[in-house]
Design a protein around this motif. Structure first.
Motif, mmCIF file in Angstrom:
data_model
loop_
_atom_site.group_PDB
_atom_site.id
_atom_site.type_symbol
_atom_site.label_atom_id
_atom_site.label_comp_id
_atom_site.label_asym_id
_atom_site.label_seq_id
_atom_site.Cartn_x
_atom_site.Cartn_y
_atom_site.Cartn_z
ATOM 1 N N LEU A 27 0.830 -1.211 0.000
ATOM 2 C CA LEU A 27 0.000 0.000 0.000
ATOM 3 C C LEU A 27 0.865 1.261 0.000
ATOM 4 N N LEU A 40 -0.421 0.348 -11.557
ATOM 5 C CA LEU A 40 -0.080 -0.937 -10.941
ATOM 6 C C LEU A 40 -0.900 -2.020 -11.630
ATOM 7 N N ARG A 185 -7.605 10.965 -7.269
ATOM 8 C CA ARG A 185 -8.674 10.025 -7.015
ATOM 9 C C ARG A 185 -9.872 10.755 -6.424
ATOM 10 N N PRO A 194 -29.969 -0.274 -4.810
ATOM 11 C CA PRO A 194 -29.422 -1.535 -5.323
ATOM 12 C C PRO A 194 -28.323 -1.259 -6.357
ATOM 13 N N GLU A 195 -27.292 -2.118 -6.366
ATOM 14 C CA GLU A 195 -26.155 -1.896 -7.251
ATOM 15 C C GLU A 195 -26.595 -1.853 -8.715
ATOM 16 N N SER A 196 -27.569 -2.726 -9.065
ATOM 17 C CA SER A 196 -27.982 -2.773 -10.469
ATOM 18 C C SER A 196 -28.671 -1.473 -10.884
ATOM 19 N N GLU A 199 -25.928 1.084 -11.331
ATOM 20 C CA GLU A 199 -25.182 0.823 -12.575
ATOM 21 C C GLU A 199 -25.936 1.378 -13.780
ATOM 22 N N ARG A 211 -14.788 3.329 -18.946
ATOM 23 C CA ARG A 211 -15.121 2.419 -17.869
ATOM 24 C C ARG A 211 -13.942 2.153 -16.935
ATOM 25 N N LEU A 217 -17.876 -0.165 -5.838
ATOM 26 C CA LEU A 217 -17.628 -1.127 -4.761
ATOM 27 C C LEU A 217 -18.841 -1.174 -3.846
ATOM 28 N N ARG A 224 -19.632 2.590 -2.928
ATOM 29 C CA ARG A 224 -18.607 3.595 -3.222
ATOM 30 C C ARG A 224 -18.397 3.619 -4.730
ATOM 31 N N GLN A 226 -15.603 4.955 -7.106
ATOM 32 C CA GLN A 226 -14.273 5.561 -7.135
ATOM 33 C C GLN A 226 -13.922 5.900 -8.565
ATOM 34 N N GLU A 260 -14.024 11.610 1.009
ATOM 35 C CA GLU A 260 -13.554 10.313 1.499
ATOM 36 C C GLU A 260 -13.850 10.142 2.983
ATOM 37 N N PRO A 395 -32.326 -9.455 2.970
ATOM 38 C CA PRO A 395 -31.734 -10.790 2.855
ATOM 39 C C PRO A 395 -30.492 -10.898 3.747
ATOM 40 N N ARG A 400 -25.792 -8.847 8.680
ATOM 41 C CA ARG A 400 -26.143 -8.079 7.486
ATOM 42 C C ARG A 400 -27.501 -7.387 7.634
ATOM 43 N N LEU B 17 -6.023 -3.319 -6.118
ATOM 44 C CA LEU B 17 -4.736 -2.738 -6.491
ATOM 45 C C LEU B 17 -4.670 -1.273 -6.089
ATOM 46 N N GLY B 18 -5.670 -0.802 -5.372
ATOM 47 C CA GLY B 18 -5.707 0.596 -4.964
ATOM 48 C C GLY B 18 -4.901 0.837 -3.704
ATOM 49 N N VAL B 19 -4.993 2.059 -3.209
ATOM 50 C CA VAL B 19 -4.148 2.460 -2.096
ATOM 51 C C VAL B 19 -4.729 2.098 -0.742
ATOM 52 N N PHE B 110 -37.269 -11.930 -3.228
ATOM 53 C CA PHE B 110 -37.188 -10.629 -2.566
ATOM 54 C C PHE B 110 -38.071 -9.609 -3.268
ATOM 55 N N ARG B 112 -38.190 -8.827 -6.391
ATOM 56 C CA ARG B 112 -37.549 -8.026 -7.445
ATOM 57 C C ARG B 112 -37.439 -8.834 -8.730
ATOM 58 N N PRO B 115 -32.395 -8.163 -13.144
ATOM 59 C CA PRO B 115 -31.946 -7.364 -14.293
ATOM 60 C C PRO B 115 -31.299 -8.290 -15.324
#
Lengths: 427, 427
Positions: A27, A40, A185, A194-196, A199, A211, A217, A224, A226, A260, A395, A400, B17-19, B110, B112, B115
């Motif tokens: 790191l 890297l 950064r 939801p992530e989908s 996206e 991309r 993340l 997040r 980034q 951050e 879920p 969680r 691979l990030g910091v 759930f 949904r 996708p």
């Protein structure tokens, strides 16, 4: 060297292949590489195994990469990075007698005689530059390969590595690359989406910025995004600002920060203080998790009075005045009880807002009508009849479900404070 | 497969691979490999780069190794582990429609709609075995290469990886290798004892069993002693038992468990239930952290009624009846207030025990008389005048001070329940 410069890091040491140690030196190196715009492309860990180390160094130098190796420069028989590097390069190793004398003097300054075994640390790869180490006996080494690629050998002791980064790696990178061309950064953080869905929303940014420079993340109920900007210092700043605005616009009001250091709980505390509002909590299934996160923020006492952890029904009545007949009529995990908890906390504790959760975190306690993961959340606000409610089914396992409940409670509060639609309503 | 079996781990994901991120999944895999006596010869991290991933998988399978890959099985375009593995093997990828249906059903459960982008997660390498994932949508895959070597693809989400290790990797290793020849690991955990004191106590065990097989890992107010036994299953079991008894005896009553799955909070809940006792809390500087940890234990509702988070002085009076004049006389961070909080919680909430903390977690709020880190803890018990108190000054930042306060509160409670001397008294 290949342009743009690309690098790999190899950490050497059998202890780094054990069950409880990770290579953290990488790191430190990654931060420096990023600052100079070196990409890297991979990291690896090898044990104290000359053949493995030599194979990795040889393969990566053959790709024209900058190869940064840490560890395996000690005096004992298992320290074989020097020999492995020489083998990978097809070169010899020769003891540098001037270095032996420096090491003897270093030992002498501590009133000790240098053990003969330490002579090995002065073995220099033929043609390598010796990198002076002010913090220990193991010098580093640098070999620039005529056909492309460069190899740095660094000691694995963190403070020695840090010294050599500052004395040798940074000046070398600056000489090769100048100060421009690094990476800056940025980050934005999103709650309870939801992530989908995210996206889909940010897809236009992939087209616009590429991309490769945007990564997503996800953790339970928090994402997040980034992103990276390249170029001169001025170009980077401009592009970063552009990316931040674009991604924030696309992701919508679920974005709670582009800093951050900001967490969802610190964003809530900030919004409470900005609104001159105070908060109390009444928690069942989260068991105090919302209060714990709020109070993890330094200065939260300006807005957070306290709260009740009402794990039993009796405590829900005793502490926040839930009418006992509700438990028989609709059960503790219900809209009615969560709402009574929120309103009870707000009134009894004399705060602007009261937030309450009641749910089934499992693994036991579920039923066909109210399966594990069922949670009712209620937020009582200052207006007349100002009471929001959400019923969800999360879920996952106990941990969680608790985490996702905390997130949704905090996000309901943040949105309410900022006048945004509550989660699950319009974008 | 090569005998003895050797393995490598490849973690996929540009974020690794990030910091600021390390691959920690490899530690979970390493523990399993160790248990079956599989030697780990290297670890690597690759970004979301199909060529890099394919090169590493191909090279390692060519060496006849067991290759364990984590990550890159998500639904988005940057998730390219499936394609890279297929390329390394020279095979195709085909969508497994039965898996698509399972994923649709999972989303439907759930409420949904899946996708369409998630279909990619059902792409199976030709000839691979699909490894069912009960914890998420990304199935794992297993390919045994006829010329030697085997490849596992696992999701990178930790709880999904854990599920697949237990369901698929462990049974496969057991089938291939049997139960003999590995390493068995034992642990004991110790609360609220300085590392140097512990090291002195357990020194005789180093002499008896060898230093290499015992390691000590310290975190704030908690220490893990890990140790290893080799040989046949019977030999390992015998030696492990011997080491556990010896180390437990030497370390003394600060040992709260010799089971990996037991935490200090679960040991407290277990002791409460065994004693038929109940608990309530009154927390100031920990802000609910003690209650949160207690309620993280499944089944804690049998012993934990609830508690008060009394962040302001008013809440200390309102919720647990602290006499308001005490704040002016001795201050909120005092023996008197902590004791009143503990006794107030116990009486008002009708529990066997009441535990209370009041302190200065910082960064602000300190004074020369009561510097940051000053904490008062009080435990009220069932007997007449049964009230224990501790004043401490913890080093470190807000997070560390809160953590150490929680630890000491839980340890006071555990010791009181088990009839042991309180921390700071005799061994």
């Amino acid at each position: 060297m290949m342009r743009p410069m690309k690098a790999v890091i190899l950490a050497v040491g059998s202890e780094l292949l054990g069950v409880d140690r990770l290579d953290t030196n990488s790191l430190k190196l990654t931060r420096v590489l990023e600052r100079y715009g070196v990409e890297l492309v991979g990291k690896a860990v090898a044990g104290d195994d000359e053949a493995e180390i030599a194979a990795e160094i040889g393969r990566r130098l053959g790709q024209g990469l900058l190869v940064l190796v840490t560890g395996g420069l000690g005096p004992t028989a298992d320290d074989c990075t020097r020999a492995a590097a020489a083998r990978a390069l097809g070169r010899g190793l020769t003891i540098d007698e001037a270095q032996v004398e420096r090491m003897r003097a270093m030992f002498a300054s501590f009133g000790r005689k240098m053990p003969e075994v330490n002579r090995r640390q002065a073995e220099l790869i033929d043609g390598a530059e010796l990198l002076h180490n002010p913090a220990g006996t193991a010098p580093g080494q640098l070999v620039e390969v005529p056909s492309g690629g460069a190899l740095f050998l660094f000691p694995g002791v963190p403070r020695e590595l840090e010294a050599l980064i500052g004395l040798h790696l940074e000046p070398w990178l600056e000489k090769k690359l100048g100060k421009e061309g690094g990476i800056e950064r940025g980050v934005i953080k999103v709650a309870c989406l939801p992530e989908s869905v995210l996206e889909e929303r940010i897809a236009p940014a992939y087209d616009r910025f590429g991309r490769a420079d945007i990564s997503v993340l996800a953790s339970p109920s928090e994402i997040r995004i980034q992103f990276f900007a390249r170029g001169t210092a001025a170009e980077r700043a401009a592009r970063l600002q552009e990316m931040t605005s674009c991604l924030t616009e696309l992701a919508g009001s679920a974005v709670f920060t582009d800093r951050e250091e900001t967490t969802l709980e610190s964003a809530v505390v900030e919004a409470l203080i900005a609104a001159g509002a105070t908060l109390s909590t009444a928690e069942s299934c989260t068991g105090g998790g919302i209060a714990t996160r709020i109070t993890s923020v330094a200065g939260s006492s300006a807005a957070f009075a306290g709260g009740a952890v009402t794990y039993s029904n009796e405590m829900k009545t005793l502490m926040v005045g839930v009418p006992p007949q509700l438990f028989a009529e609709v059960g503790a995990v219900s809209r009615e009880v969560a709402s009574a908890m929120a309103e009870g906390a707000r009134q009894r504790f004399g705060t602007t807002y009261g937030i309450a959760v009641s749910g089934i975190a499992g693994p036991g306690g579920g039923s066909p009508e109210k399966p594990v993961g069922t949670v009712h959340l209620a937020l009582a606000g200052p207006g007349d009849g100002d009471l929001a409610h959400r019923q969800v089914r999360f879920p996952g396992d106990r941990e969680r479900i608790r985490r996702m409940t905390e997130q949704l409670a905090l996000e309901m509060l943040r949105r309410s404070l900022l006048g945004l639609p509550l989660p699950g309503e319009a974008k």
